[in-house]
Design an enzyme around this catalytic site. Structure first.
Site, mmCIF file in Angstrom:
data_model
loop_
_atom_site.group_PDB
_atom_site.id
_atom_site.type_symbol
_atom_site.label_atom_id
_atom_site.label_comp_id
_atom_site.label_asym_id
_atom_site.label_seq_id
_atom_site.Cartn_x
_atom_site.Cartn_y
_atom_site.Cartn_z
ATOM 1 N NE ARG A 191 -9.808 7.211 -4.826
ATOM 2 C CZ ARG A 191 -11.189 7.546 -4.929
ATOM 3 N NH1 ARG A 191 -11.782 8.425 -5.834
ATOM 4 N NH2 ARG A 191 -12.255 6.830 -4.339
ATOM 5 N NE ARG A 245 -3.902 -0.515 0.228
ATOM 6 C CZ ARG A 245 -5.167 -0.659 0.962
ATOM 7 N NH1 ARG A 245 -5.452 -1.917 1.420
ATOM 8 N NH2 ARG A 245 -6.037 0.463 0.787
ATOM 9 C CE1 TYR A 267 -12.646 -7.219 2.308
ATOM 10 C CE2 TYR A 267 -11.002 -8.964 1.433
ATOM 11 C CZ TYR A 267 -11.445 -7.806 2.159
ATOM 12 O OH TYR A 267 -10.359 -7.286 3.283
ATOM 13 N NE ARG A 327 -7.147 5.705 2.119
ATOM 14 C CZ ARG A 327 -8.137 4.812 2.757
ATOM 15 N NH1 ARG A 327 -9.187 5.028 2.977
ATOM 16 N NH2 ARG A 327 -7.550 3.721 3.298
ATOM 17 C CG ASP A 344 -9.082 -3.015 -4.040
ATOM 18 O OD1 ASP A 344 -8.295 -2.399 -3.324
ATOM 19 O OD2 ASP A 344 -9.518 -3.985 -3.812
HETATM 20 O O1 CP3 Z 1 0.010 0.810 -3.281
HETATM 21 C C1 CP3 Z 1 -0.374 -0.343 -3.325
HETATM 22 O O2 CP3 Z 1 -0.424 -1.154 -2.591
HETATM 23 C C2 CP3 Z 1 -1.229 -0.612 -4.676
HETATM 24 C C3 CP3 Z 1 -2.640 -0.712 -4.451
HETATM 25 C C4 CP3 Z 1 -3.430 -1.481 -3.671
HETATM 26 C C5 CP3 Z 1 -4.847 -1.062 -3.021
HETATM 27 N N1 CP3 Z 1 -5.269 -2.081 -2.520
HETATM 28 C C6 CP3 Z 1 -5.409 0.340 -3.333
HETATM 29 C C7 CP3 Z 1 -6.557 0.719 -2.623
HETATM 30 C C8 CP3 Z 1 -3.405 -2.945 -3.237
HETATM 31 C C9 CP3 Z 1 -2.269 -3.685 -3.427
HETATM 32 C C10 CP3 Z 1 -4.537 -3.266 -2.468
HETATM 33 C C11 CP3 Z 1 -4.857 -4.433 -1.870
HETATM 34 C C12 CP3 Z 1 -5.871 -5.005 -1.177
HETATM 35 N N2 CP3 Z 1 -7.315 -4.350 -1.262
HETATM 36 C C13 CP3 Z 1 -6.050 -5.757 -0.172
HETATM 37 C C14 CP3 Z 1 -4.946 -6.573 0.305
HETATM 38 C C15 CP3 Z 1 -4.134 -5.993 1.391
HETATM 39 C C16 CP3 Z 1 -4.458 -5.728 2.767
HETATM 40 O O3 CP3 Z 1 -4.691 -4.547 2.936
HETATM 41 O O4 CP3 Z 1 -4.895 -6.536 3.246
HETATM 42 C C17 CP3 Z 1 -7.394 -5.796 0.300
HETATM 43 C C18 CP3 Z 1 -7.989 -6.744 1.435
HETATM 44 C C19 CP3 Z 1 -7.952 -4.815 -0.259
HETATM 45 C C20 CP3 Z 1 -9.445 -4.570 -0.427
HETATM 46 C C21 CP3 Z 1 -9.890 -3.436 -0.114
HETATM 47 N N3 CP3 Z 1 -9.562 -2.258 -0.870
HETATM 48 C C22 CP3 Z 1 -10.509 -2.846 1.022
HETATM 49 C C23 CP3 Z 1 -11.028 -3.521 2.221
HETATM 50 C C24 CP3 Z 1 -10.489 -1.401 0.983
HETATM 51 C C25 CP3 Z 1 -10.877 -0.351 1.850
HETATM 52 C C26 CP3 Z 1 -10.211 -0.173 3.219
HETATM 53 C C27 CP3 Z 1 -9.252 0.758 2.858
HETATM 54 O O5 CP3 Z 1 -8.008 0.553 2.960
HETATM 55 O O6 CP3 Z 1 -9.416 1.825 2.331
HETATM 56 C C28 CP3 Z 1 -10.043 -0.794 -0.400
HETATM 57 C C29 CP3 Z 1 -9.725 0.393 -0.855
HETATM 58 C C30 CP3 Z 1 -8.420 0.792 -1.212
HETATM 59 N N4 CP3 Z 1 -7.678 0.067 -2.210
HETATM 60 C C31 CP3 Z 1 -7.825 2.188 -1.082
HETATM 61 C C32 CP3 Z 1 -6.703 2.006 -1.996
HETATM 62 C C33 CP3 Z 1 -5.605 3.240 -2.230
HETATM 63 C C34 CP3 Z 1 -8.355 3.295 -0.655
HETATM 64 C C35 CP3 Z 1 -9.744 3.905 -1.329
HETATM 65 C C36 CP3 Z 1 -9.137 5.362 -1.942
HETATM 66 O O7 CP3 Z 1 -8.162 5.682 -1.942
HETATM 67 O O8 CP3 Z 1 -10.362 5.932 -2.154
#
Ligand code: CP3
Length: 347
Positions: free
Chosen positions: A40, A27, A151, A31, A77
């Site tokens: 974004r 990640r 999920y 944000r 994602d």
């Molecule tokens: O920088 C990176 O790592 C690349 C992008 C990336 C995202 N999600 C972007 C994202 C990666 C590799 C992920 C993986 C991901 N997504 C996982 C596995 C890793 C982990 O955290 O356990 C999981 C479970 C998800 C599912 C997911 N996506 C959730 C549960 C959420 C909401 C919670 C949160 O962290 O915001 C997301 C949203 C998400 N994925 C965001 C980002 C940058 C935030 C949304 C936004 O920016 O508006």
């Protein structure tokens, strides 16, 4: 790999011990970066943002410009795959919301012919690869079938995983149809990312740690093994990192049986255990506590030193034990980059 400067991440993943470990952060785009928040804001929907290659490639590159990690991870994602299988997926303020796949209905509502609409992600990979410095590796990724299924069946994040586990326990044969569909979709999706230019792939198994051993073997290890075997057939030189978060003592079976080249350690895996029981058989990656990165200062320096001291004497990639927290000051990531550039003494 084309000629010129070698990619440090690929050297480490091939089993070399390097004086300074290559590093990237799960990640690392997101944000906590003001430039990400500004980008974004151009696109209200998160799924639409992920599927706009111009914006997603820019998000992929932002942390590299600022901090110079050894790898970029494609901005996307894990929940794009359920959407590509026909499930309704939305990201609200409280996280993802999916129209849950019910035990009784099984996979009837999903596309059996595989994913559609993921081409924009491949275009993000192509654009990112072209823009990145040659020595910076590009990581493609997907969720593991088990984690993505949690999920899909829970309809979002969960505390107890009772729906998905109850289905797997009560009717393993029909649950296996969902997992098999996800194995095929994941192989197709990762193959597409590799063909577009990803040098490495990581499987995120964020919820691997909620299953007892029998379920872990069937729903975590076995699907992962089938994915790694099929990818190795087509792309024998592309390293695969597995991240079975929370697996605890089952990390050992995962390392021995899943077919991954490297294993991502979560925050609570003791580094001594990892050195003795995991690093002797494969590359390890991890495992700084994301909260240590948030806190920074001498606490961060001490934690980094301990991890490098324990794991830096073998094949090792520095990372967090889970993703960067949105509240993390970017200066602390810059401080981490400086710490990792210093040499370290091994006991
Ligand atoms: O920088 C990176 O790592 C690349 C992008 C990336 C995202 N999600 C972007 C994202 C990666 C590799 C992920 C993986 C991901 N997504 C996982 C596995 C890793 C982990 O955290 O356990 C999981 C479970 C998800 C599912 C997911 N996506 C959730 C549960 C959420 C909401 C919670 C949160 O962290 O915001 C997301 C949203 C998400 N994925 C965001 C980002 C940058 C935030 C949304 C936004 O920016 O508006």
């Amino acid at each position: 790999m084309s000629g010129g400067q070698p990619k440090q991440l690929l050297r480490a993943l091939a089993g070399e011990t390097l004086e300074r470990p290559p590093w990237w952060l799960m990640r690392q785009a997101g944000r906590y970066l003001p430039e990400y928040r500004a980008l974004r804001a151009q696109m209200p929907g998160f799924v639409e943002f992920c599927l706009t290659p111009e914006l997603a490639a820019e998000a992929t590159l932002q942390p590299i410009r600022r901090f110079g990690m050894d790898a970029a991870i494609v901005f996307a994602d894990i929940l794009l795959v359920p959407r590509a299988l026909g499930q309704h997926v939305e990201f609200g303020d409280d996280g993802p919301v999916l129209e849950a796949v019910a035990e009784g209905a099984g996979i009837a509502g999903l596309r059996r012919e595989g994913c559609f609409g993921l081409e924009p992600v491949y275009e993000t990979v192509r654009r990112s690869r072209t823009a990145l410095p040659q020595q910076t590796a590009l990581i493609g990724f997907a969720g593991s079938p088990w984690t993505v299924a949690t999920y899909m069946v829970e309809g979002g994040s969960s505390r107890d995983f009772r729906r998905v586990k109850a289905w797997a326990y009560r009717d393993p044969d029909s649950f296996a149809e969902l997992i098999d569909l996800l194995v095929d979709a994941t192989v197709g999706y990762l193959s597409g990312q590799i063909t577009a230019g990803a040098d490495v792939v990581q499987l995120f198994d964020s919820w691997a740690g909620v299953l007892p051993e029998v379920g872990f073997a069937r729903w975590v290890i076995d699907p992962t093994r089938r994915i790694t075997a099929r990818l190795k057939e087509s792309f024998p030189h592309v390293p695969i990192i597995g991240f079975p978060r929370g697996a605890g003592l089952l990390y050992q079976r995962y390392a021995a049986e899943s077919g991954v080249d490297a294993v991502g350690l979560d925050t609570v895996v003791p580094t001594g255990f990892a050195r003795e029981h995991l690093q002797n058989r494969l590359v390890v990656q991890g495992n700084l506590d994301p909260v240590a990165l948030l806190v920074g200062g001498s606490m961060l320096a001490q934690a980094v030193k301990e991890i490098r001291g324990a794991l830096g004497g073998g094949p090792f990639v520095f990372n967090l034990g889970h993703g960067v927290l949105p509240q993390t000051p970017p200066e602390n990531v810059a401080a981490l980059a400086r710490l990792l550039a210093e040499p370290v003494d091994f006991a």
